[in-house]
Motif scaffolding. Structure first.
Motif, PDB file in Angstrom:
ATOM      1  N   PRO A 154     -71.840  31.955  39.712  1.00  0.00           N
ATOM      2  CA  PRO A 154     -72.230  30.733  40.427  1.00  0.00           C
ATOM      3  C   PRO A 154     -71.245  30.370  41.536  1.00  0.00           C
TER       4      PRO A 154
ATOM      5  N   VAL B  85     -74.220  37.447  37.503  1.00  0.00           N
ATOM      6  CA  VAL B  85     -74.461  36.135  38.102  1.00  0.00           C
ATOM      7  C   VAL B  85     -73.129  35.407  38.167  1.00  0.00           C
TER       8      VAL B  85
ATOM      9  N   GLU C 121     -71.463  31.678  49.269  1.00  0.00           N
ATOM     10  CA  GLU C 121     -72.449  32.224  50.187  1.00  0.00           C
ATOM     11  C   GLU C 121     -73.248  31.111  50.854  1.00  0.00           C
ATOM     12  N   LYS C 122     -73.605  30.101  50.081  1.00  0.00           N
ATOM     13  CA  LYS C 122     -74.349  28.967  50.639  1.00  0.00           C
ATOM     14  C   LYS C 122     -73.510  28.227  51.676  1.00  0.00           C
TER      15      LYS C 122
ATOM     16  N   LYS D 203     -69.616  32.493  43.476  1.00  0.00           N
ATOM     17  CA  LYS D 203     -69.904  33.366  44.614  1.00  0.00           C
ATOM     18  C   LYS D 203     -71.156  32.876  45.348  1.00  0.00           C
ATOM     19  N   ARG D 204     -72.144  32.474  44.576  1.00  0.00           N
ATOM     20  CA  ARG D 204     -73.371  31.954  45.176  1.00  0.00           C
ATOM     21  C   ARG D 204     -73.076  30.696  45.998  1.00  0.00           C
ATOM     22  N   ASN D 205     -72.202  29.839  45.486  1.00  0.00           N
ATOM     23  CA  ASN D 205     -71.828  28.622  46.195  1.00  0.00           C
ATOM     24  C   ASN D 205     -71.096  28.961  47.494  1.00  0.00           C
TER      25      ASN D 205
END
Length: 87
Positions: free
Chosen positions: A13, A11, A19-20, A15-17
């Motif tokens: 965070p 996980v 992508e968003k 990378k997730r940000n």
């Protein structure tokens, strides 16, 4: 005591940000601006009577300016200004 990172493996965070934000950028690029002209406006653009009359008036003013016969009526200009600012 040994602490393992349970449940947080893989996980990220950040990378997730990213992508968003990439998804939001692609969605915003799909939007396009559109301009629509009404049929009434198209009809007004196509009327040649008004444009011909205007062109004749402009041509008459040009010829009178070139010949030196064009006179300016200061009273008419002042009257037009007063009427404009009163209304």
């Amino acid at each position: 005591m040994k602490i393992n990172n349970l449940g947080s493996m893989g996980v990220n965070p950040y990378k997730r940000n990213l992508e968003k934000s990439a998804d939001a950028a692609t969605k915003s690029q799909k939007k396009e601006d559109k301009v629509e002209i009404s049929s009434k406006a198209i009809g007004l653009q196509q009327t040649n009577e008004v444009t011909k009359a205007r062109q004749e008036k402009v041509q008459a003013i040009k010829t009178s300016l070139e010949s030196g016969n064009y006179t300016i009526d200061p009273k008419a200009i002042a009257k037009g200004l007063v009427n404009f600012y009163k209304n």
